[in-house]
Design an enzyme around this catalytic site. Structure first.
Site, mmCIF file in Angstrom:
data_model
loop_
_atom_site.group_PDB
_atom_site.id
_atom_site.type_symbol
_atom_site.label_atom_id
_atom_site.label_comp_id
_atom_site.label_asym_id
_atom_site.label_seq_id
_atom_site.Cartn_x
_atom_site.Cartn_y
_atom_site.Cartn_z
ATOM 1 N N LEU A 142 0.839 -1.196 0.000
ATOM 2 C CA LEU A 142 0.000 0.000 0.000
ATOM 3 C C LEU A 142 0.883 1.260 0.000
ATOM 4 O O LEU A 142 0.676 2.175 -0.799
ATOM 5 C CB LEU A 142 -0.907 -0.021 1.254
ATOM 6 C CG LEU A 142 -1.802 1.186 1.497
ATOM 7 C CD1 LEU A 142 -2.850 1.325 0.381
ATOM 8 C CD2 LEU A 142 -2.530 1.066 2.847
ATOM 9 N N GLY A 166 2.184 7.635 2.927
ATOM 10 C CA GLY A 166 2.265 6.637 3.992
ATOM 11 C C GLY A 166 1.009 6.706 4.833
ATOM 12 O O GLY A 166 0.036 5.981 4.585
ATOM 13 N N SER A 167 0.987 7.640 5.779
ATOM 14 C CA SER A 167 -0.222 7.814 6.604
ATOM 15 C C SER A 167 -1.416 8.157 5.719
ATOM 16 O O SER A 167 -2.533 7.683 5.934
ATOM 17 C CB SER A 167 -0.002 8.944 7.616
ATOM 18 O OG SER A 167 1.065 8.625 8.468
ATOM 19 N N ILE A 170 7.973 -2.390 1.788
ATOM 20 C CA ILE A 170 7.084 -3.548 1.719
ATOM 21 C C ILE A 170 7.738 -4.782 2.356
ATOM 22 O O ILE A 170 8.773 -5.274 1.874
ATOM 23 C CB ILE A 170 6.664 -3.840 0.252
ATOM 24 C CG1 ILE A 170 6.073 -2.567 -0.378
ATOM 25 C CG2 ILE A 170 5.678 -5.015 0.195
ATOM 26 C CD1 ILE A 170 4.962 -1.869 0.418
ATOM 27 N N GLY A 202 21.504 -1.648 32.717
ATOM 28 C CA GLY A 202 22.605 -0.688 32.857
ATOM 29 C C GLY A 202 23.453 -0.657 31.592
ATOM 30 O O GLY A 202 22.923 -0.736 30.478
ATOM 31 N N GLY A 203 24.772 -0.566 31.751
ATOM 32 C CA GLY A 203 25.676 -0.503 30.593
ATOM 33 C C GLY A 203 25.542 -1.718 29.694
ATOM 34 O O GLY A 203 25.683 -1.626 28.471
ATOM 35 N N GLU A 242 1.695 -0.271 9.881
ATOM 36 C CA GLU A 242 0.226 -0.447 9.802
ATOM 37 C C GLU A 242 -0.507 0.730 10.460
ATOM 38 O O GLU A 242 -1.544 0.561 11.093
ATOM 39 C CB GLU A 242 -0.202 -1.796 10.383
ATOM 40 C CG GLU A 242 0.405 -2.938 9.577
ATOM 41 C CD GLU A 242 -0.315 -4.258 9.736
ATOM 42 O OE1 GLU A 242 -1.534 -4.244 9.974
ATOM 43 O OE2 GLU A 242 0.351 -5.294 9.590
ATOM 44 N N THR A 288 0.717 4.767 12.095
ATOM 45 C CA THR A 288 1.453 5.259 13.264
ATOM 46 C C THR A 288 0.502 5.454 14.447
ATOM 47 O O THR A 288 -0.725 5.437 14.293
ATOM 48 C CB THR A 288 2.096 6.624 12.936
ATOM 49 O OG1 THR A 288 1.028 7.547 12.632
ATOM 50 C CG2 THR A 288 3.038 6.537 11.741
HETATM 51 C C1 LIG Z 1 9.747 -2.107 8.800
HETATM 52 C C2 LIG Z 1 8.546 -1.570 8.051
HETATM 53 C C3 LIG Z 1 7.671 -2.475 7.460
HETATM 54 C C4 LIG Z 1 6.570 -2.005 6.722
HETATM 55 N N1 LIG Z 1 5.780 -2.897 6.045
HETATM 56 C C5 LIG Z 1 4.832 -2.414 5.193
HETATM 57 C C6 LIG Z 1 4.119 -3.316 4.320
HETATM 58 O O1 LIG Z 1 4.327 -4.545 4.343
HETATM 59 N N2 LIG Z 1 3.208 -2.799 3.452
HETATM 60 C C7 LIG Z 1 2.945 -1.448 3.389
HETATM 61 O O2 LIG Z 1 2.111 -1.048 2.568
HETATM 62 N N3 LIG Z 1 3.609 -0.573 4.201
HETATM 63 C C8 LIG Z 1 4.554 -1.012 5.092
HETATM 64 N N4 LIG Z 1 5.248 -0.139 5.890
HETATM 65 C C9 LIG Z 1 4.953 1.291 5.796
HETATM 66 C C10 LIG Z 1 4.300 1.880 7.048
HETATM 67 O O3 LIG Z 1 2.964 1.428 7.155
HETATM 68 C C11 LIG Z 1 4.427 3.402 6.971
HETATM 69 O O4 LIG Z 1 5.797 3.708 7.154
HETATM 70 C C12 LIG Z 1 3.583 4.123 7.984
HETATM 71 O O5 LIG Z 1 2.206 3.952 7.699
HETATM 72 C C13 LIG Z 1 3.907 5.619 8.078
HETATM 73 O O6 LIG Z 1 3.974 6.213 6.811
HETATM 74 P P1 LIG Z 1 5.234 7.145 6.434
HETATM 75 O O7 LIG Z 1 6.443 6.333 6.747
HETATM 76 O O8 LIG Z 1 5.082 7.626 5.061
HETATM 77 O O9 LIG Z 1 5.172 8.341 7.466
HETATM 78 P P2 LIG Z 1 4.329 9.715 7.272
HETATM 79 O O10 LIG Z 1 2.942 9.403 6.886
HETATM 80 O O11 LIG Z 1 5.111 10.633 6.400
HETATM 81 O O12 LIG Z 1 4.336 10.286 8.765
HETATM 82 C C14 LIG Z 1 5.398 11.075 9.324
HETATM 83 C C15 LIG Z 1 4.923 11.521 10.699
HETATM 84 O O13 LIG Z 1 3.789 12.394 10.560
HETATM 85 C C16 LIG Z 1 2.729 11.906 11.363
HETATM 86 N N5 LIG Z 1 1.463 12.245 10.727
HETATM 87 C C17 LIG Z 1 1.073 12.023 9.444
HETATM 88 N N6 LIG Z 1 -0.172 12.462 9.239
HETATM 89 C C18 LIG Z 1 -0.596 12.958 10.423
HETATM 90 C C19 LIG Z 1 -1.812 13.568 10.875
HETATM 91 N N7 LIG Z 1 -2.864 13.701 10.059
HETATM 92 N N8 LIG Z 1 -1.888 13.984 12.162
HETATM 93 C C20 LIG Z 1 -0.830 13.826 12.993
HETATM 94 N N9 LIG Z 1 0.323 13.253 12.632
HETATM 95 C C21 LIG Z 1 0.445 12.819 11.371
HETATM 96 C C22 LIG Z 1 2.977 10.411 11.456
HETATM 97 O O14 LIG Z 1 2.282 9.856 12.558
HETATM 98 C C23 LIG Z 1 4.473 10.375 11.594
HETATM 99 O O15 LIG Z 1 4.820 10.615 12.938
HETATM 100 C C24 LIG Z 1 6.324 -0.604 6.649
HETATM 101 C C25 LIG Z 1 7.185 0.299 7.309
HETATM 102 C C26 LIG Z 1 8.293 -0.175 7.969
HETATM 103 C C27 LIG Z 1 9.225 0.835 8.604
#
Ligand SMILES: Cc1cc2nc3c(=O)[nH]c(=O)nc-3n(C[C@H](O)[C@H](O)[C@H](O)COP(=O)(O)OP(=O)(O)OC[C@H]3O[C@@H](n4cnc5c(N)ncnc54)[C@H](O)[C@@H]3O)c2cc1C
Length: 396
Positions: free
Chosen positions: A136, A142-143, A168, A350-351, A374, A376
């Site tokens: 996705l 992302g979010s 992914i 600790g250390g 999935e 934040t």
């Molecule tokens: C190890 C790992 C495995 C993953 N596996 C998958 C997978 O299998 N499939 C897949 O599709 N994705 C996967 N992801 C992606 C993951 O779901 C996203 O990284 C996550 O949803 C956050 O998106 P972003 O990294 O673009 O952060 P952003 O959306 O850019 O967010 C940056 C910051 O802004 C905050 N923020 C954003 N919008 C708002 C709002 N409206 N109000 C307040 N705060 C906000 C966020 O909470 C965050 O703190 C994976 C990520 C990692 C690191």
């Protein structure tokens, strides 16, 4: 592992059935024998534990939530949570590999696929013959996952995909990926659709493998689509419903991230419990200091509360209820509590908590993903607020 066993027994909130006890014992033994000895090496080398994953398939853990007629173990989310917790207490990387495969990739096909698609893919995935991924997230979305830019354009009896996905899980190892792409930009989140893309399809490849803070044995990769043609029958679900379906898939997926949090938090707590009894300062075991005991009491209480929320979501999911609110609450609380517990575990060491020869630092690194993947913590709060405001609308 003896310590882990004792602490878990006393903290588990429900009386487990004989089958569940058996499942837990089986996974615990497997984790002790097949995972624990290699954890540090996999982590250091960022090595994907393919053999262990294949063995998990043979044990039925790659199809735990799917019915036997589709090759699954025919169990529910309560068992799934148990399994992910057990695996993640030893290695969070294994936990996330199993979680992304089961409740994201395979479950999207199981929930939204037509009978032909389900028969073609679910048995292969559920038995572990194939590994699945779910795509996705994109570099720019992302979010705000509804802002995806990868496109799927219909051309005769094919769709042509262009764009890229990022972060992914299982990206390089997946035999099939569920990919969300834009089919009608003018319709916003109702213009996104899901597609099945098999490994080896021309124009499709896994790109950069991320070098991560934690969960380093799991594979987190870019997926790239360059004029990637797939048959029109690889549309998964109804055109335009891909984003809505993805949100349903995440309702279950978030329970698995709560379980991942529980496992990593429990692993850290168990390691800390063992250590404080052994480590001596001021002429006694540090476990005898009240300041240490209070930390442990808080860690155990918070972990138990997280487990209750997680199992509530799992029980309701198994009962066929909509669990958007409950799974977000479980994921939010369990992940935040687990991050705190793993931090306290480092402090208690600790250390030695800062040193790779001891277990606390890996839990500390691994657990952070739980407040991010999935959705934040901020996004979970948005979901929970939306759900509770819907139930209690303004009367003005
Ligand atoms: C190890 C790992 C495995 C993953 N596996 C998958 C997978 O299998 N499939 C897949 O599709 N994705 C996967 N992801 C992606 C993951 O779901 C996203 O990284 C996550 O949803 C956050 O998106 P972003 O990294 O673009 O952060 P952003 O959306 O850019 O967010 C940056 C910051 O802004 C905050 N923020 C954003 N919008 C708002 C709002 N409206 N109000 C307040 N705060 C906000 C966020 O909470 C965050 O703190 C994976 C990520 C990692 C690191």
């Amino acid at each position: 592992m003896a310590g882990a066993h004792e602490s878990l027994e006393s903290m588990y909130p429900f009386v487990l059935s004989e089958d569940q006890e058996h499942l837990r014992r089986e996974i615990r033994n497997f984790a002790a024998q097949e995972i624990a000895p290699s954890v540090a090496r996999w982590d250091e080398a960022s090595e994907f534990p393919l053999d262990a994953v294949k063995k998990l398939g043979a044990m039925g853990l790659l199809g735990i939530i799917f019915p036997p007629e589709y090759g699954g173990a025919g169990l529910g989310y309560v068992d799934y949570v148990l399994a992910i917790e057990e695996l993640s207490a030893v290695d969070g990387s294994i936990g996330i590999i199993v979680a992304a495969h089961n409740s994201l990739g395979t479950n999207h096909i199981f929930l939204c696929g037509n009978e032909e698609q389900k028969k073609k893919y679910v048995p292969k995935l559920a038995t572990g013959e194939w590994l699945g991924a779910w795509a996705l997230t994109e570099p720019g979305s992302g979010s705000d996952a509804g802002g995806a830019r990868t496109t799927a354009v219909k051309s005769g009896d094919r769709y042509v995909l262009n764009g890229s996905k990022t972060f992914i899980t299982n990206g390089h190892y997946a035999d099939v990926a569920v990919v969300i792409a834009v089919t009608d930009k003018s319709k916003g989140t109702h213009g996104l659709s899901a597609f099945l893309v098999e490994k080896g399809t021309k124009g499709f490849r896994a790109g950069k493998k991320e070098n991560k803070l934690g969960l380093r044995a799991s594979d987190t990769s870019e997926l790239i689509f360059e004029d990637c043609e797939i048959p029109a029958e690889n549309l998964l679900g109804t055109e335009g419903e891909g984003f809505i379906d993805s949100m349903r898939v995440l309702d279950g997926g978030r329970i698995s991230i709560a379980a991942l949090s529980l496992g990593i938090g429990r692993g850290a707590l168990d390691a800390a419990l063992k250590y404080v009894k052994e480590r001596r300062q001021f002429g006694k075991a540090i476990a005898e200091f009240q300041g240490i005991q209070w930390k442990l009491a808080d860690m155990a209480t918070e972990l138990d509360a997280a487990r209750l929320l997680t199992q509530r979501a799992a029980v309701l999911k198994d009962a066929g209820r909509k669990v958007t609110r409950e799974s977000s609450m479980a994921k939010l609380f369990a992940s935040e509590v687990a991050v705190k517990i793993c931090g306290e575990a480092v402090q208690l060491f600790g250390g030695y908590g800062f040193i790779k020869d001891y277990p606390a630092e890996k839990y500390y690194r691994d657990v952070k993903l739980c407040t991010i993947g999935e959705g934040t913590s901020e996004i979970q709060r948005m979901v929970i607020a939306r759900e509770i405001l819907r139930v209690h609308p303004s009367r003005g």
